[in-house]
Design an enzyme around this catalytic site. Sequence first.
Site, PDB file in Angstrom:
ATOM      1  CE  LYS A 116      -3.976  -2.169   2.373  1.00  0.00           C
ATOM      2  NZ  LYS A 116      -3.323  -3.521   2.538  1.00  0.00           N
ATOM      3  N   GLY A 165      -9.024  -5.925   5.816  1.00  0.00           N
ATOM      4  CA  GLY A 165      -9.088  -5.266   7.035  1.00  0.00           C
ATOM      5  C   GLY A 165      -8.052  -5.665   8.281  1.00  0.00           C
ATOM      6  CE  LYS A 201      -8.238  14.342   9.877  1.00  0.00           C
ATOM      7  NZ  LYS A 201      -7.825  14.533  11.430  1.00  0.00           N
ATOM      8  CG  HIS A 208     -14.822   1.345   0.104  1.00  0.00           C
ATOM      9  ND1 HIS A 208     -13.771   0.827   0.784  1.00  0.00           N
ATOM     10  CD2 HIS A 208     -14.665   0.939  -1.114  1.00  0.00           C
ATOM     11  CE1 HIS A 208     -12.811  -0.043   0.001  1.00  0.00           C
ATOM     12  NE2 HIS A 208     -13.408  -0.112  -1.211  1.00  0.00           N
ATOM     13  CD  GLU A 275     -10.944  -1.537  -2.869  1.00  0.00           C
ATOM     14  OE1 GLU A 275     -10.417  -1.195  -1.555  1.00  0.00           O
ATOM     15  OE2 GLU A 275     -11.502  -2.654  -2.848  1.00  0.00           O
ATOM     16  NE  ARG A 292      -8.042  -9.481  -4.469  1.00  0.00           N
ATOM     17  CZ  ARG A 292      -9.141  -8.949  -3.952  1.00  0.00           C
ATOM     18  NH1 ARG A 292     -10.310  -8.987  -4.729  1.00  0.00           N
ATOM     19  NH2 ARG A 292      -9.083  -8.115  -2.884  1.00  0.00           N
ATOM     20  CB  VAL A 295     -15.868 -10.325  -3.266  1.00  0.00           C
ATOM     21  CG1 VAL A 295     -17.047 -11.132  -2.681  1.00  0.00           C
ATOM     22  CG2 VAL A 295     -14.670 -10.945  -2.526  1.00  0.00           C
TER      23      VAL A 295
END
Length: 451
Positions: A116, A165, A201, A208, A275, A292, A295
Site C-alpha cells: 500500500k 481489514g 488521516k 468507499h 478503490e 484481481r 468479490v
Amino acid sequence: MIKKVLIANRGEIASRIIRTCAKMGIHTVAVFSEADQKAPFVSMADESYLLGPSRVNESYLHVDKIISIAKEAGVDAIHPGYGFLSENGQFAMKCKESGILFIGPTEEVMGKMGSKIEARKAMQAAGVPVVPGTDGALSDSDEAIKIAKDIGYPIMLKASAGGGGIGMQVVTSDDELVKAFANNSKRAQTFFGDGAMFMEKKLENARHIEIQLLADQHGNVVHLFERECSIQRRNQKVIEEAPSSFISQSTRDAMGEASVKAAKALGYINAGTIEFLVDDHEKFYFLEMNTRIQVEHPVTEEITGLDIVEKQIDIANGKALDIDQNTLEIDGHAIEVRIYAEDPETFFPSPGHINTFNIPTGENIRNEVAVTNNYDVTPFYDPMIAKLIVKGSNRDEAISMLKDALLQYKIEGIKTNIPMLLKTIEHEQFKKGNTLTSFVQDYYLPLIKTK
C-alpha cells in the site's frame, strides 16, 4: 489459445469461474483441500485434485503443489480468483517460469500494488489524489505519534501488505496508537510476512467507492463505472451496489478518467479495481488497488451486461478489448449482499452443519453459492458461504427485490448475517442512500443494543 484452466481457489468464486470456462468451451481443473472434498466446485470441474490438509498454508497457499498439479494436468493457464494467491507476484512469476499463463496482471505490477505504501507513491506519480498520510513505512510508535500529531487525530493505522481489514485500525489518541501499532504490526507480520505500518488521516463522512478496470495487452484501458461498497463490518464489505446513488455524473467521469490514467501509467493488464474514499463534497482519494477480480464484481456485470471473467481470459489470450468507453452504458441498478456464516450481532464466525439450504430464485436474481444442503462449514476459511445479487430498473426497485429475496432465503443449522442484512436495507438511512463507511456503527449496532 487457452484450452484448459486450473482454478487456484475454492468456494463460490471457483464455481463462478468454472461456469464461464464451460461457456467458452474451456476444460477446468479444480484443486481442493481435505475440508472442501464435498464442496460444489469440486464436482463442477472437469477434473479435481486434492491439494492437501485443510489449513491454507498446506493447501490453497501451497505454491509448489499447485504448480505441480497444473503441470500434471497439462493446463494452459491458472486463474487465481480472489484472496489466497491472487495478488502474489511470486506465484505469478512461478507460473510464467513453468510455461503456464497467469490470468491477471504482471508480477511487477502486483508487487508494486501489493504494498500500500508503494501503491500510494505510484498513484501520486500518476496524478491521482491520495489521503493525507505517510509516504513510507513507520519505524516505530514514537515516529507514528509525532506524525499523527501533525496529521491530526483520528488517523487510520494500516498494514502496508495484505487486505481484508487485517492490520487496520482507527486510532484517536497517543496511548491508543502505541498499543495499536504493536498489535497490528505483529498481526500483519503473522498473516502477510510483512509488519510494515503506515498511516492516513481518517476521513469523516466517507464513502468507499471503487472503479472497475479492464486493460488489454495492446494499451487499451476502459472503466466499467463504479461500485459503492461503504456498508462494512470489521473493515470488510458486506453490501455492494452499482452504480453509486451519491456521486454526480461529473464525479463518476473524473474518477473513471483518473483510474484509466493510473492503469496506463502502471502498464496494467487484465482486470483490476482502484478503490477510493469519497468525502461529502465528492472529493475522492486513492485507497488501494486490487490486482484481481473482486468479490463484488457481479454488480458491475449486471449493469453492463459483461462477463468479467470471460474478459480476463480473452485478455490473457492476447485479444484486444472489443468494448469502447464511449459505447458503455449503465443499465439499471444492482445490489449484492454477502451471506456469512456468522453471528449477526457479534460478527463472530458460526461454523457448523447446514441442515437446510434453500435459495431464492426468479428473474433478475443471481446466486453465487459455496455450500449445499447437509454441508459442513469449517473454521478454516473466510465464513462467506454465498452471495445474493439482484438487479432492478432503479435503486428503490432493487432494494425491494433484495428484501423479498432475503426473506425467501432459508438456512438452518448455523447462524447467518441475514438478519443484519435485512435490518440494514430496511433502514431509512440506507433507503435514502446515506451509506457511509460508518453505517454499521452509526445505525445497525444501536439497533442491536436497544432491542
